[in-house]
Design an enzyme around this catalytic site. Structure first.
Site, PDB file in Angstrom:
ATOM      1  N   SER A  11      -1.507  -8.670  -2.720  1.00 26.90           N
ATOM      2  CA  SER A  11      -0.489  -8.906  -3.736  1.00 26.90           C
ATOM      3  C   SER A  11       0.861  -8.911  -3.052  1.00 26.90           C
ATOM      4  O   SER A  11       1.014  -8.347  -1.954  1.00 26.90           O
ATOM      5  CB  SER A  11      -0.534  -7.785  -4.780  1.00 26.90           C
ATOM      6  OG  SER A  11       0.624  -7.779  -5.585  1.00 26.90           O
ATOM      7  N   TYR A  42       0.358   1.143  -7.683  1.00 24.95           N
ATOM      8  CA  TYR A  42      -0.273  -0.145  -7.370  1.00 24.95           C
ATOM      9  C   TYR A  42       0.156  -0.620  -5.990  1.00 24.95           C
ATOM     10  O   TYR A  42      -0.677  -1.034  -5.170  1.00 24.95           O
ATOM     11  CB  TYR A  42       0.103  -1.165  -8.434  1.00 24.95           C
ATOM     12  CG  TYR A  42      -0.518  -2.530  -8.224  1.00 24.95           C
ATOM     13  CD1 TYR A  42      -1.862  -2.750  -8.496  1.00 24.95           C
ATOM     14  CD2 TYR A  42       0.249  -3.600  -7.766  1.00 24.95           C
ATOM     15  CE1 TYR A  42      -2.443  -4.002  -8.317  1.00 24.95           C
ATOM     16  CE2 TYR A  42      -0.314  -4.850  -7.590  1.00 24.95           C
ATOM     17  CZ  TYR A  42      -1.651  -5.048  -7.862  1.00 24.95           C
ATOM     18  OH  TYR A  42      -2.219  -6.290  -7.678  1.00 24.95           O
ATOM     19  N   LYS A  50      -2.005  -1.348  -2.485  1.00 25.92           N
ATOM     20  CA  LYS A  50      -2.001  -2.648  -1.822  1.00 25.92           C
ATOM     21  C   LYS A  50      -1.408  -2.570  -0.414  1.00 25.92           C
ATOM     22  O   LYS A  50      -1.845  -3.306   0.487  1.00 25.92           O
ATOM     23  CB  LYS A  50      -1.235  -3.671  -2.675  1.00 25.92           C
ATOM     24  CG  LYS A  50      -1.941  -4.022  -3.979  1.00 25.92           C
ATOM     25  CD  LYS A  50      -3.296  -4.666  -3.723  1.00 25.92           C
ATOM     26  CE  LYS A  50      -3.923  -5.218  -4.986  1.00 25.92           C
ATOM     27  NZ  LYS A  50      -5.200  -5.934  -4.728  1.00 25.92           N
TER      28      LYS A  50
END
Length: 225
Positions: free
Chosen positions: A127, A140, A144
């Site tokens: 991402s 998050y 990642k």
């Protein structure tokens, strides 16, 4: 005939990639989080092998029976729960780390003998948050960023075995996850503003089809606007 293991085949980028590989006649091994989901995938992709493993519990991949050779493993599954550091619970952190980082590491380990046998390719669908962390995205983004570190280490470890490792960093992509993000942000959602999942899937196909004389460690895909 090539064989690919895909996670996240039921939605978004993973679904589009799975559809494309199925249409061209490749052998597919798909992961489903439940027996009900597995039945749906078997109906949608005739001939595919569908295995059940809940990536929220990475231990569930330990007993998977995989083919002797895998030309690719594509980690497309992921979850997101936004919030500030002051707001996020331990469970919010733990779930995102388990699904987005620990499960890909565990599944890759289980698949390595088959990947080595085929001199296959591992693709981590990362991402833009794996490159830059913004306010409200701490858990998050941490998962990642960790996924990028996993890819870097794996690439160095498996190069002599002929296993290639690529990370794809899509910007905002028109998927159900993106709709959830917009609801959290309180913003209207217009899929036409963002990258189509077909575009990211096309990038992944190019990586797994890349001739053996080269490797592409990282690809960043951003919305044109």
């Amino acid at each position: 005939m090539t064989t690919h293991l895909v996670t996240g085949a039921g939605s978004g980028i993973g679904a589009e990639l799975t559809r494309r590989l199925h249409e061209r006649g490749d052998d597919l091994v798909l992961l489903a989080r439940s027996e009900d989901r597995a039945a749906e995938l078997r109906t949608a992709y005739a001939g595919a092998t569908v295995l059940v493993a809940d990536l929220a519990w990475p231990e569930s991949v330990e007993g998977l029976e995989l083919p002797r050779e895998l030309d690719s493993v594509v980690h497309a599954a992921g979850v997101v729960e936004l919030g500030t550091v002051a707001e996020l619970s331990v469970e919010d952190w733990a779930t995102q780390l388990r699904v987005n980082l620990v499960a890909p590491a565990a599944l890759t380990r289980v698949a390595l003998p088959a990947l080595r046998a085929a001199r296959g390719t591992v693709v981590f669908v990362n991402s833009g948050s794996g490159l830059t962390a913004h306010a409200g995205w701490s858990a998050y983004a941490a998962s990642k960023h960790g996924l990028r570190a996993l890819a870097d280490a794996l690439r160095a470890e498996e190069a002599e075995q002929g296993v290639r490792v690529s990370s794809v960093f899509p910007g905002r992509t028109a998927t159900p996850m993106q709709e959830k993000v917009h609801r959290h942000e309180g913003k209207p959602y217009d899929a036409g503003q963002w990258i189509r999942p077909e575009t990211v899937a096309d990038t992944i196909v190019r990586l797994i089809d890349l001739p053996r004389d080269a490797t592409i460690p990282e690809v960043v895909v951003r919305p044109a606007g």
